[in-house]
Design a protein around this motif. Structure first.
Motif, mmCIF file in Angstrom:
data_model
loop_
_atom_site.group_PDB
_atom_site.id
_atom_site.type_symbol
_atom_site.label_atom_id
_atom_site.label_comp_id
_atom_site.label_asym_id
_atom_site.label_seq_id
_atom_site.Cartn_x
_atom_site.Cartn_y
_atom_site.Cartn_z
ATOM 1 N N ARG A 165 0.760 -1.417 -0.206
ATOM 2 C CA ARG A 165 -0.017 0.208 0.031
ATOM 3 C C ARG A 165 0.703 1.203 0.129
ATOM 4 O O ARG A 165 0.464 2.217 0.776
ATOM 5 C CB ARG A 165 -0.955 0.129 1.090
ATOM 6 N N ARG A 166 2.130 1.154 -0.754
ATOM 7 C CA ARG A 166 2.814 2.330 -0.951
ATOM 8 C C ARG A 166 2.700 2.874 -2.380
ATOM 9 O O ARG A 166 2.329 1.985 -3.506
ATOM 10 C CB ARG A 166 4.317 2.010 -0.783
ATOM 11 N N GLN A 167 2.791 4.180 -2.684
ATOM 12 C CA GLN A 167 2.955 4.663 -4.121
ATOM 13 C C GLN A 167 3.904 5.488 -4.262
ATOM 14 O O GLN A 167 4.513 6.167 -3.471
ATOM 15 C CB GLN A 167 1.697 5.048 -4.569
ATOM 16 N N LEU A 168 4.593 5.418 -5.653
ATOM 17 C CA LEU A 168 5.735 6.421 -5.904
ATOM 18 C C LEU A 168 5.223 7.848 -5.917
ATOM 19 O O LEU A 168 4.114 8.136 -6.606
ATOM 20 C CB LEU A 168 6.156 5.867 -7.230
ATOM 21 N N ASP A 169 5.910 8.775 -5.076
ATOM 22 C CA ASP A 169 5.588 9.962 -5.216
ATOM 23 C C ASP A 169 6.510 10.774 -6.295
ATOM 24 O O ASP A 169 5.761 11.737 -6.947
ATOM 25 C CB ASP A 169 5.656 10.803 -3.944
ATOM 26 N N HIS A 170 7.755 10.736 -6.385
ATOM 27 C CA HIS A 170 8.429 11.350 -7.241
ATOM 28 C C HIS A 170 9.625 10.420 -7.810
ATOM 29 O O HIS A 170 10.319 9.691 -6.928
ATOM 30 C CB HIS A 170 9.136 12.387 -6.469
#
Ligand code: AP5
Length: 219
Positions: free
Chosen positions: A106-111
């Motif tokens: 449940r993580r997502q790439l921000d940058h």
């Protein structure tokens, strides 16, 4: 808010330098596959034994091994720690694996922050690099010498080391691997609108300021 950031750039672009600054300034955790592999080589683990010759030649270790290391480390950290991926992903297969690893947690790439550099200058940067053998603090023959000669600023040790793959010939292979296998993954992230470009030839503090400005836009 938990951040997940990739620092992307060729060998010597300053990924490790900037990741370490973000650790100090924001309590984020640097996930460097290069550091993990070097630790495995030093400990003589099965992964280390497999990786050593590949790393010494400047080639890429298998996608399965490095993605496995990242997955293990993410599990150790748990869900609430912000991370900086340094030196990972390095191939399209690793980029795909990272999507799976993050999604499952449940993580997502921000940058994805690309350090844009002049490759000719990088050989000079890399061959001049050395670090404290005791605490790992990084230095450079010209750009970042210890404040007191032969004494680590951080821990006071007088013992320094250089990486075996930091010679001019191996650096050229590492650059070629970057151009052939890593640079082509940028469009994957560009299509998601999460890529930012930073001038990696600027002084270390300025590069840090530019990254901070990008992180300030998160959320
Ligand atoms: P890895 O350890 O990841 O090395 P790399 O990508 O080649 O990157 P470097 O650590 O050399 O450079 P950096 O960008 O971190 O620069 P740094 O901040 O140190 O990988 C090593 C090997 O492991 C690979 O070749 C491969 O075999 C294997 N591997 C690792 N990950 C893998 C993966 N995902 N898949 C497969 N194989 C993998 O800076 C360099 C120097 O420049 C320093 O001395 C620093 O002080 C100086 N400096 C930094 N920024 C500046 C600046 N702005 N101005 C002046 N000097 C600067």
């Amino acid at each position: 808010m938990t951040l997940n950031i990739i620092l992307l750039g060729p060998p010597g672009a300053g990924k490790g330098t900037q990741a370490s600054r973000l650790e100090d300034e924001h309590g984020m955790v640097q996930l460097s596959t290069g550091d993990m592999l070097r630790a495995a080589v030093k400990a003589g683990t099965p992964i280390g034994l497999q990786a050593k010759a590949v790393m010494d030649a400047g080639e890429l270790v298998s996608d399965e091994i490095v993605s496995g290391l990242i997955g293990e480390r993410l599990d150790e950290l748990g869900p609430d720690v912000s991370v900086i991926f340094d030196g990972y992903p390095r191939t399209a297969a690793q980029a795909e694996a990272l999507d799976g690893l993050l999604g499952a947690r449940r993580r997502q790439l921000d940058h994805v922050i690309e350090l844009v550099v002049d490759e000719d200058a990088l050989v000079d940067r890399i061959t001049g690099r050395f670090s404290c053998a005791k605490c790992g603090a990084g230095y450079h023959d010209r750009y970042k010498l210890p404040k007191v000669a032969d004494t680590c600023d951080v821990c006071g040790s007088h013992d320094f080391k250089r990486r075996p793959d930091d010679n001019a010939e191996t650096v050229r292979t590492r650059m070629a691997e970057y151009r052939a296998k890593t640079a082509p993954i940028l469009p994957i992230y560009d299509a998601r609108g999460i890529v930012a470009h930073v001038d990696g030839m600027a002084p270390i503090d300025q590069v840090n300021d530019a990254i901070e400005a990008i992180l300030a836009t998160a959320g």
